[in-house]
Design an enzyme around this catalytic site. Sequence first.
Site, PDB file in Angstrom:
ATOM      1  N   TYR A  53     -21.296  -2.142   0.451  1.00  0.00           N
ATOM      2  CA  TYR A  53     -20.223  -3.013  -0.036  1.00  0.00           C
ATOM      3  C   TYR A  53     -20.707  -3.855  -1.217  1.00  0.00           C
ATOM      4  CZ  TYR A  53     -16.716  -6.778   0.065  1.00  0.00           C
ATOM      5  OH  TYR A  53     -15.746  -7.690  -0.275  1.00  0.00           O
ATOM      6  N   LYS A  90     -19.356  -4.081  -5.188  1.00  0.00           N
ATOM      7  CA  LYS A  90     -18.947  -5.323  -5.852  1.00  0.00           C
ATOM      8  C   LYS A  90     -19.772  -5.572  -7.123  1.00  0.00           C
ATOM      9  CE  LYS A  90     -15.521  -6.705  -3.374  1.00  0.00           C
ATOM     10  NZ  LYS A  90     -14.178  -6.835  -3.971  1.00  0.00           N
ATOM     11  N   GLU A 138       3.705   1.519  -1.432  1.00  0.00           N
ATOM     12  CA  GLU A 138       4.291   1.629  -2.771  1.00  0.00           C
ATOM     13  C   GLU A 138       3.259   2.030  -3.818  1.00  0.00           C
ATOM     14  OE1 GLU A 138       7.769  -1.808  -2.404  1.00  0.00           O
ATOM     15  OE2 GLU A 138       5.723  -2.380  -2.908  1.00  0.00           O
ATOM     16  N   ARG A 192       0.828  -1.207   0.000  1.00  0.00           N
ATOM     17  CA  ARG A 192       0.000   0.000   0.000  1.00  0.00           C
ATOM     18  C   ARG A 192       0.863   1.257   0.000  1.00  0.00           C
ATOM     19  NH1 ARG A 192      -4.769   0.049   4.261  1.00  0.00           N
ATOM     20  NH2 ARG A 192      -5.123  -1.871   3.073  1.00  0.00           N
ATOM     21  N   HIS A 219     -14.616 -10.915  10.143  1.00  0.00           N
ATOM     22  CA  HIS A 219     -15.727 -11.773   9.757  1.00  0.00           C
ATOM     23  C   HIS A 219     -15.956 -12.847  10.817  1.00  0.00           C
ATOM     24  CE1 HIS A 219     -14.864 -10.137   5.629  1.00  0.00           C
ATOM     25  NE2 HIS A 219     -16.174 -10.102   5.645  1.00  0.00           N
ATOM     26  N   ASP A 233     -28.683 -10.871  12.823  1.00  0.00           N
ATOM     27  CA  ASP A 233     -28.359 -12.155  12.205  1.00  0.00           C
ATOM     28  C   ASP A 233     -27.822 -11.998  10.791  1.00  0.00           C
ATOM     29  OD1 ASP A 233     -28.810 -14.075  14.122  1.00  0.00           O
ATOM     30  OD2 ASP A 233     -30.919 -14.347  13.611  1.00  0.00           O
ATOM     31  N   GLY A 241     -15.269 -10.781  -6.338  1.00  0.00           N
ATOM     32  CA  GLY A 241     -16.438 -10.137  -5.757  1.00  0.00           C
ATOM     33  C   GLY A 241     -16.787 -10.734  -4.408  1.00  0.00           C
ATOM     34  N   SER A 242     -18.079 -10.927  -4.173  1.00  0.00           N
ATOM     35  CA  SER A 242     -18.557 -11.454  -2.894  1.00  0.00           C
ATOM     36  C   SER A 242     -19.966 -11.995  -3.084  1.00  0.00           C
ATOM     37  CB  SER A 242     -18.571 -10.348  -1.840  1.00  0.00           C
ATOM     38  OG  SER A 242     -19.289 -10.755  -0.694  1.00  0.00           O
ATOM     39  N   SER A 243     -20.318 -13.002  -2.305  1.00  0.00           N
ATOM     40  CA  SER A 243     -21.665 -13.564  -2.405  1.00  0.00           C
ATOM     41  C   SER A 243     -22.731 -12.611  -1.895  1.00  0.00           C
ATOM     42  CB  SER A 243     -21.750 -14.880  -1.623  1.00  0.00           C
ATOM     43  OG  SER A 243     -21.447 -14.665  -0.254  1.00  0.00           O
ATOM     44  N   CYS A 244     -22.326 -11.512  -1.227  1.00  0.00           N
ATOM     45  CA  CYS A 244     -23.325 -10.546  -0.741  1.00  0.00           C
ATOM     46  C   CYS A 244     -23.943  -9.738  -1.881  1.00  0.00           C
ATOM     47  CB  CYS A 244     -22.710  -9.610   0.287  1.00  0.00           C
ATOM     48  SG  CYS A 244     -21.555  -8.411  -0.388  1.00  0.00           S
ATOM     49  N   THR A 264     -17.951 -17.438  -1.693  1.00  0.00           N
ATOM     50  CA  THR A 264     -18.721 -17.487  -0.465  1.00  0.00           C
ATOM     51  C   THR A 264     -17.850 -16.944   0.665  1.00  0.00           C
ATOM     52  OG1 THR A 264     -20.105 -18.925   0.886  1.00  0.00           O
ATOM     53  CG2 THR A 264     -18.017 -19.850   0.115  1.00  0.00           C
TER      54      THR A 264
END
Length: 325
Positions: A139, A143, A41, A39, A182, A281, A109-112, A167
């Site tokens: 977020y 993505k 650099e 970071r 997480h 949750d 990416g992400s499953s969200c 996931t």
Amino acid sequence: MIARATTRVFVAGHRGMVGSALVRHLQALGYEDILTATRSELDLTDQAAVQAFFRRHPIDQVYLAAAKVGGIHANNTYPADFIHDNLLIQANVIGAAHRAGVRKLLFLGSSCIYPKLAPQPMREDALLTGTLEATNEPYAIAKIAGIKLCESYNRQHGRDYRSVMPTNLYGPHDNYHPDNSHVIPALLRRFHEAVQGGEPEVAVWGSGRPMREFLHVDDMASACVHVMELDEATWRAATQPMLSHVNVGTGQDCTIRELAETVARVTGFEGRVVFDASKPDGTPRKLLDVSRLRGLGWEASIGLDEGLRDAYAWFRANAQQARAA
């Protein structure tokens, strides 16, 4: 056939959990010309700096593993940071890669990205079919923008920019911050400290009923390289009509209660596990449909119990570093 020894690969985010696993896996496969930058650099949120970096370094492939990430608490507390920083990183790296003539790029990416109440298991075509989970919506939107950016460069400029949607990931070099991590690193740290302190019980956020799927980061790295090395005709045939993305997971999930009980066993905690239902949750269930990736010849190989033991061994070996995160 890819000439691994002479292909120059830039791994953005190589010090993170996924990026470091990618570097390990690429090296094991015989990739010898791996380009990285810390970071200090290279600030990936600085457009001019990223463009200058790509002008200085001829690059054949990019793995975009850099991102600002965190758990439910972090997403709830810093929503502006999550959407702002991730949009900048993605736009800067993908745009600079295109301008520099880099034909192949893999975006993580992400499953969200999928709707909160998407049919389970979640297929790739569930994208943009419903309302996102509120706790990580900024977020997720960032993505989704990254996926669409890759799609758009493919459509307009004929690039070969691919996206993978993992996931929930865990493993060596995870973030063990007491507030911003997480679920798996948070639980490993909490149960470890309970054992060290002789505490009689450990409290876990939420009801324990939500179901989650977990993938060891070494499996994720393997899947990424597998997807990147697929010939273009195979990839296009599998991802029509949008040349979009594939899910990466195990195809199996468990409840948070079952996860907590497994972590207790792995860490040697023998006290009570209690659940704080006043805490959020999140999404009731998040299980990915991984049939598309299986059809492309890849499956996960590290089970949850084995993977948790590996992650816990890394945490114990790097306790001072992990606790300071």
